[in-house]
Write a protein that holds these residues in place. Sequence first.
Motif, mmCIF file in Angstrom:
data_model
loop_
_atom_site.group_PDB
_atom_site.id
_atom_site.type_symbol
_atom_site.label_atom_id
_atom_site.label_comp_id
_atom_site.label_asym_id
_atom_site.label_seq_id
_atom_site.Cartn_x
_atom_site.Cartn_y
_atom_site.Cartn_z
ATOM 1 N N LEU A 14 -2.853 -5.479 -1.402
ATOM 2 C CA LEU A 14 -3.990 -4.561 -1.372
ATOM 3 C C LEU A 14 -4.175 -3.953 0.012
ATOM 4 C CD1 LEU A 14 -6.786 -6.270 -3.519
ATOM 5 C CD2 LEU A 14 -5.474 -4.216 -4.058
ATOM 6 N N GLU A 15 -3.902 -4.739 1.047
ATOM 7 C CA GLU A 15 -4.068 -4.263 2.417
ATOM 8 C C GLU A 15 -2.795 -3.654 2.988
ATOM 9 O OE1 GLU A 15 -6.933 -4.161 4.051
ATOM 10 O OE2 GLU A 15 -7.928 -4.966 2.278
ATOM 11 N N ASP A 18 1.018 0.886 -0.416
ATOM 12 C CA ASP A 18 0.503 2.255 -0.412
ATOM 13 C C ASP A 18 0.834 2.942 -1.741
ATOM 14 O OD1 ASP A 18 -0.478 4.733 0.180
ATOM 15 O OD2 ASP A 18 1.153 5.299 1.537
ATOM 16 N N PRO A 19 -0.068 2.831 -2.717
ATOM 17 C CA PRO A 19 0.166 3.488 -4.011
ATOM 18 C C PRO A 19 -0.222 4.958 -4.008
ATOM 19 C CG PRO A 19 -1.888 2.299 -4.083
ATOM 20 C CD PRO A 19 -1.301 2.038 -2.723
ATOM 21 N N PRO A 21 -3.199 7.936 -2.138
ATOM 22 C CA PRO A 21 -4.657 7.970 -1.934
ATOM 23 C C PRO A 21 -5.464 7.973 -3.216
ATOM 24 C CG PRO A 21 -3.633 10.084 -1.370
ATOM 25 C CD PRO A 21 -2.529 9.110 -1.551
ATOM 26 N N LYS A 24 -5.334 4.391 -4.703
ATOM 27 C CA LYS A 24 -6.051 3.498 -3.792
ATOM 28 C C LYS A 24 -7.562 3.690 -3.932
ATOM 29 C CE LYS A 24 -5.538 1.605 0.850
ATOM 30 N NZ LYS A 24 -4.905 0.378 0.363
ATOM 31 N N ALA A 25 -7.995 4.943 -4.019
ATOM 32 C CA ALA A 25 -9.428 5.227 -4.191
ATOM 33 C C ALA A 25 -9.922 4.715 -5.534
ATOM 34 C CB ALA A 25 -9.679 6.724 -4.062
ATOM 35 N N VAL A 27 -8.732 2.104 -7.207
ATOM 36 C CA VAL A 27 -8.862 0.653 -7.111
ATOM 37 C C VAL A 27 -10.096 0.278 -6.296
ATOM 38 C CG1 VAL A 27 -7.802 -1.448 -6.196
ATOM 39 C CG2 VAL A 27 -6.407 0.207 -7.445
ATOM 40 N N GLU A 28 -10.318 0.986 -5.211
ATOM 41 C CA GLU A 28 -11.500 0.704 -4.392
ATOM 42 C C GLU A 28 -12.780 0.937 -5.182
ATOM 43 O OE1 GLU A 28 -10.973 3.132 -0.954
ATOM 44 O OE2 GLU A 28 -9.546 1.741 -0.001
ATOM 45 N N ILE A 298 0.346 -1.008 -11.281
ATOM 46 C CA ILE A 298 0.559 -0.455 -9.936
ATOM 47 C C ILE A 298 1.780 -1.130 -9.328
ATOM 48 C CG2 ILE A 298 -0.460 -0.025 -7.668
ATOM 49 C CD1 ILE A 298 -3.228 -0.312 -8.962
ATOM 50 N N GLU A 300 3.299 -0.585 -6.544
ATOM 51 C CA GLU A 300 3.183 -0.876 -5.102
ATOM 52 C C GLU A 300 2.478 -2.200 -4.846
ATOM 53 O OE1 GLU A 300 3.819 3.458 -5.603
ATOM 54 O OE2 GLU A 300 2.515 1.963 -6.551
ATOM 55 N N TYR A 301 1.703 -2.683 -5.813
ATOM 56 C CA TYR A 301 1.052 -3.987 -5.706
ATOM 57 C C TYR A 301 1.796 -5.057 -6.508
ATOM 58 C CZ TYR A 301 -2.991 -1.350 -3.912
ATOM 59 O OH TYR A 301 -3.833 -0.534 -3.178
#
Length: 314
Positions: A14-15, A18-19, A21, A24-25, A27-28, A298, A300-301
């Motif tokens: 998660l940190e 890089d999936p 922006p 990422k937004a 998921v946030e 995802i 990237e994760y």
Amino acid sequence: MTVALLAMSHSPLLEYGDPGPDIKAEVEAAVDAARSFVHDYDPDLVINLGPDHYNGFFYQLMPPFCIGYDAVSIGDFGSQAGPLNVPKDVAEGLAEFVIDRGIDIAISLKMEVDHGAVQPMELIYGDISSKPFVPVFINSVAPPFTPLKRVRQLGEAIGGYLKTLDRKVLLIASGGLSHDPPVPRLATASEAQRRMLIGADGRQTPEARAARQQRIFDAAEAFARGEANIKDLAPEWDRQLMKILASGDLSPIDAWDPHEMTEIAGNSSHEVRTWIAAYAALGAIGPYTVNYSYYRPIREYIAGFGITTATLDN
């Protein structure tokens, strides 16, 4: 007594991953929804059902389930290290109640937990010791695995105990969904990996841990490019599981075979055992409704990434 539930995937990426922006937004925003739910609910006590990734539990002695009477986070992948706020009387009462119901469970007077247990607390509260927290370890990475029916029964026993408490309780299930990160497997491990899986050398050196973590980062980048030699994500399997959990009738999961789970959804898909136990605990108390659900595969994760919240109907 009242009980609510938060089930969420965790990922050390998660940190670091890089999936893009937009994802990422997204998921946030899902994490923000979970955070708002928990803060509005404001529990007195957290019962955390989580896995371990050969950081606190090893093949030297690998129980299917364990309750911590005291616990400390090791701080892997940059997660918060330090002691957790474990109410020993509640942990003891839970263990005794579960054992009395015929569920053989281990106990630990000094449980070590990793990011798999503490990441939700960090994301929701910013501090892993901010709430009284009882850790329940469910083996999710080290075959052989106990049948899923037994996991459901564990959850039902936990729910039975929660009925006896005059507290506002939040169940947190941490892990899953489909994913297959490059964690060494005992059957194919090198001698050095085998020693790590057994826990023969104690806690890893900072250098060994850094190398282990870098392998995860490298695998995630390769997986996003379609080049990693790991199992693909299984969104249909993930959605089927989430649908069953939301239905309130978990009995279809009893027939799921652990070997098939591995083949379909990856070696670490067994982390969904935490979701199954948590939903079974909530269902043992009464009918419930899933009031928030997010899911996206995802790469990237290295995760079919899901978040759900649920509350009792009455």
